[in-house]
Write a protein that holds these residues in place. Sequence first.
Motif, PDB file in Angstrom:
ATOM      1  N   GLU A   1      57.719  57.859  73.519  1.00 29.66           N
ATOM      2  CA  GLU A   1      57.920  57.769  72.081  1.00 29.66           C
ATOM      3  C   GLU A   1      57.313  59.004  71.425  1.00 29.66           C
ATOM      4  O   GLU A   1      56.364  59.598  71.937  1.00 29.66           O
ATOM      5  CB  GLU A   1      57.359  56.477  71.486  1.00 29.66           C
ATOM      6  CG  GLU A   1      55.892  56.238  71.640  1.00 29.66           C
ATOM      7  CD  GLU A   1      55.493  54.849  71.142  1.00 29.66           C
ATOM      8  OE1 GLU A   1      56.370  54.083  70.703  1.00 29.66           O
ATOM      9  OE2 GLU A   1      54.294  54.529  71.215  1.00 29.66           O
ATOM     10  N   LEU A   2      57.901  59.375  70.309  1.00 32.34           N
ATOM     11  CA  LEU A   2      57.517  60.607  69.629  1.00 32.34           C
ATOM     12  C   LEU A   2      56.621  60.290  68.443  1.00 32.34           C
ATOM     13  O   LEU A   2      57.012  59.553  67.539  1.00 32.34           O
ATOM     14  CB  LEU A   2      58.768  61.352  69.160  1.00 32.34           C
ATOM     15  CG  LEU A   2      58.557  62.656  68.389  1.00 32.34           C
ATOM     16  CD1 LEU A   2      57.788  63.666  69.220  1.00 32.34           C
ATOM     17  CD2 LEU A   2      59.898  63.237  67.945  1.00 32.34           C
ATOM     18  N   VAL A   3      55.409  60.850  68.453  1.00 31.16           N
ATOM     19  CA  VAL A   3      54.437  60.671  67.380  1.00 31.16           C
ATOM     20  C   VAL A   3      54.458  61.918  66.497  1.00 31.16           C
ATOM     21  O   VAL A   3      54.367  63.038  67.010  1.00 31.16           O
ATOM     22  CB  VAL A   3      53.021  60.462  67.949  1.00 31.16           C
ATOM     23  CG1 VAL A   3      52.006  60.261  66.829  1.00 31.16           C
ATOM     24  CG2 VAL A   3      52.999  59.302  68.920  1.00 31.16           C
ATOM     25  N   GLN A   4      54.587  61.725  65.193  1.00 32.67           N
ATOM     26  CA  GLN A   4      54.663  62.865  64.275  1.00 32.67           C
ATOM     27  C   GLN A   4      53.692  62.677  63.116  1.00 32.67           C
ATOM     28  O   GLN A   4      53.541  61.583  62.573  1.00 32.67           O
ATOM     29  CB  GLN A   4      56.081  62.991  63.709  1.00 32.67           C
ATOM     30  CG  GLN A   4      57.136  63.285  64.773  1.00 32.67           C
ATOM     31  CD  GLN A   4      58.530  63.379  64.159  1.00 32.67           C
ATOM     32  OE1 GLN A   4      58.946  62.516  63.410  1.00 32.67           O
ATOM     33  NE2 GLN A   4      59.233  64.453  64.489  1.00 32.67           N
ATOM     34  N   ASN A   5      53.036  63.779  62.749  1.00 35.04           N
ATOM     35  CA  ASN A   5      52.172  63.840  61.561  1.00 35.04           C
ATOM     36  C   ASN A   5      52.607  65.050  60.743  1.00 35.04           C
ATOM     37  O   ASN A   5      52.752  66.159  61.295  1.00 35.04           O
ATOM     38  CB  ASN A   5      50.707  63.998  61.965  1.00 35.04           C
ATOM     39  CG  ASN A   5      50.176  62.780  62.683  1.00 35.04           C
ATOM     40  OD1 ASN A   5      49.797  61.798  62.054  1.00 35.04           O
ATOM     41  ND2 ASN A   5      50.143  62.826  64.011  1.00 35.04           N
ATOM     42  N   ARG A   6      52.788  64.860  59.424  1.00 32.03           N
ATOM     43  CA  ARG A   6      53.263  65.940  58.571  1.00 32.03           C
ATOM     44  C   ARG A   6      52.529  65.912  57.228  1.00 32.03           C
ATOM     45  O   ARG A   6      52.075  64.867  56.787  1.00 32.03           O
ATOM     46  CB  ARG A   6      54.767  65.802  58.306  1.00 32.03           C
ATOM     47  CG  ARG A   6      55.657  65.839  59.513  1.00 32.03           C
ATOM     48  CD  ARG A   6      57.082  65.565  59.124  1.00 32.03           C
ATOM     49  NE  ARG A   6      57.980  65.474  60.244  1.00 32.03           N
ATOM     50  CZ  ARG A   6      59.205  64.987  60.193  1.00 32.03           C
ATOM     51  NH1 ARG A   6      59.675  64.534  59.044  1.00 32.03           N
ATOM     52  NH2 ARG A   6      59.955  64.943  61.268  1.00 32.03           N
ATOM     53  N   THR A   7      52.479  67.083  56.592  1.00 29.41           N
ATOM     54  CA  THR A   7      51.989  67.122  55.221  1.00 29.41           C
ATOM     55  C   THR A   7      53.041  66.653  54.246  1.00 29.41           C
ATOM     56  O   THR A   7      52.718  66.214  53.138  1.00 29.41           O
ATOM     57  CB  THR A   7      51.560  68.552  54.840  1.00 29.41           C
ATOM     58  OG1 THR A   7      52.614  69.459  55.202  1.00 29.41           O
ATOM     59  CG2 THR A   7      50.293  68.953  55.550  1.00 29.41           C
ATOM     60  N   ASN A   8      54.305  66.742  54.627  1.00 28.40           N
ATOM     61  CA  ASN A   8      55.395  66.374  53.729  1.00 28.40           C
ATOM     62  C   ASN A   8      56.503  65.737  54.523  1.00 28.40           C
ATOM     63  O   ASN A   8      56.752  66.123  55.668  1.00 28.40           O
ATOM     64  CB  ASN A   8      55.929  67.604  52.983  1.00 28.40           C
ATOM     65  CG  ASN A   8      56.670  67.233  51.716  1.00 28.40           C
ATOM     66  OD1 ASN A   8      56.911  66.054  51.447  1.00 28.40           O
ATOM     67  ND2 ASN A   8      57.033  68.242  50.939  1.00 28.40           N
ATOM     68  N   GLU A   9      57.181  64.723  53.942  1.00 25.78           N
ATOM     69  CA  GLU A   9      58.219  63.995  54.650  1.00 25.78           C
ATOM     70  C   GLU A   9      59.441  64.871  54.866  1.00 25.78           C
ATOM     71  O   GLU A   9      59.826  65.637  53.993  1.00 25.78           O
ATOM     72  CB  GLU A   9      58.611  62.749  53.862  1.00 25.78           C
ATOM     73  CG  GLU A   9      59.578  61.843  54.599  1.00 25.78           C
ATOM     74  CD  GLU A   9      59.826  60.562  53.861  1.00 25.78           C
ATOM     75  OE1 GLU A   9      60.414  59.641  54.434  1.00 25.78           O
ATOM     76  OE2 GLU A   9      59.407  60.493  52.684  1.00 25.78           O
TER      77      GLU A   9
END
Length: 211
Positions: free
Chosen positions: A203-211
């Motif tokens: 599974e792919l885990v993502q963290n971002r400052t903006n959607e």
Amino acid sequence: MNYKHYLILTLFIPTLSCKEGPTGPEMDCHLNDLYVQDYHFVNAAKVFDIRTDPPKEIKNGRIEYDLFNQWIFSLDDDPVPVPYSDYFIDSIEFLGPASVEIHIYETDLSKIYSYTRNDCGLELTSPDGELHLELTQGGDEISEQRFAIYDHKSKRVTIDTLSFISDSFTFIEYRLGPFLSYEDIIKEFANDNPGLYDTVAVELVQNRTNE
């Protein structure tokens, strides 16, 4: 750790998180001192039989959701178990030209990494592992993603008179691949571990400052 307010959102993640990400790195980015990660995603999991070449995705109407459900149920544990405890990142603070502090979501835990930069891409290393950060919007935004890989096992379980297949997933490792697909990552993993696993989930885990 309080993840509860994310649960409603995560029920929709398999459909909301399928949008395409950037297909390649940007160029000519600046670097800010601090980036707050406001958006956290876990993309829908996939399961592959890696005994075949190329690995074959397994779909049966149930197994595609079991790893996602395992994550959901883990949020009731105190403490939340590894690797789910460090899936999400609160903030990224650059302390100098070679070190960066990564703060784990809703904890008092921070980790210090050393980093090297190639324009908009940054490679982070520490005794805790590696991360890849990608600057976007010229450096105003930043994103981080990892593929979490699990060993998949199935067994038949009988409770009272009800018999059913139970799936379990044991964490193996993270893999980085900012512009790779699930299939690319699983093929790479299978080539690195010949004969050691039968079926694996990712599974792919993502963290971002903006959607």
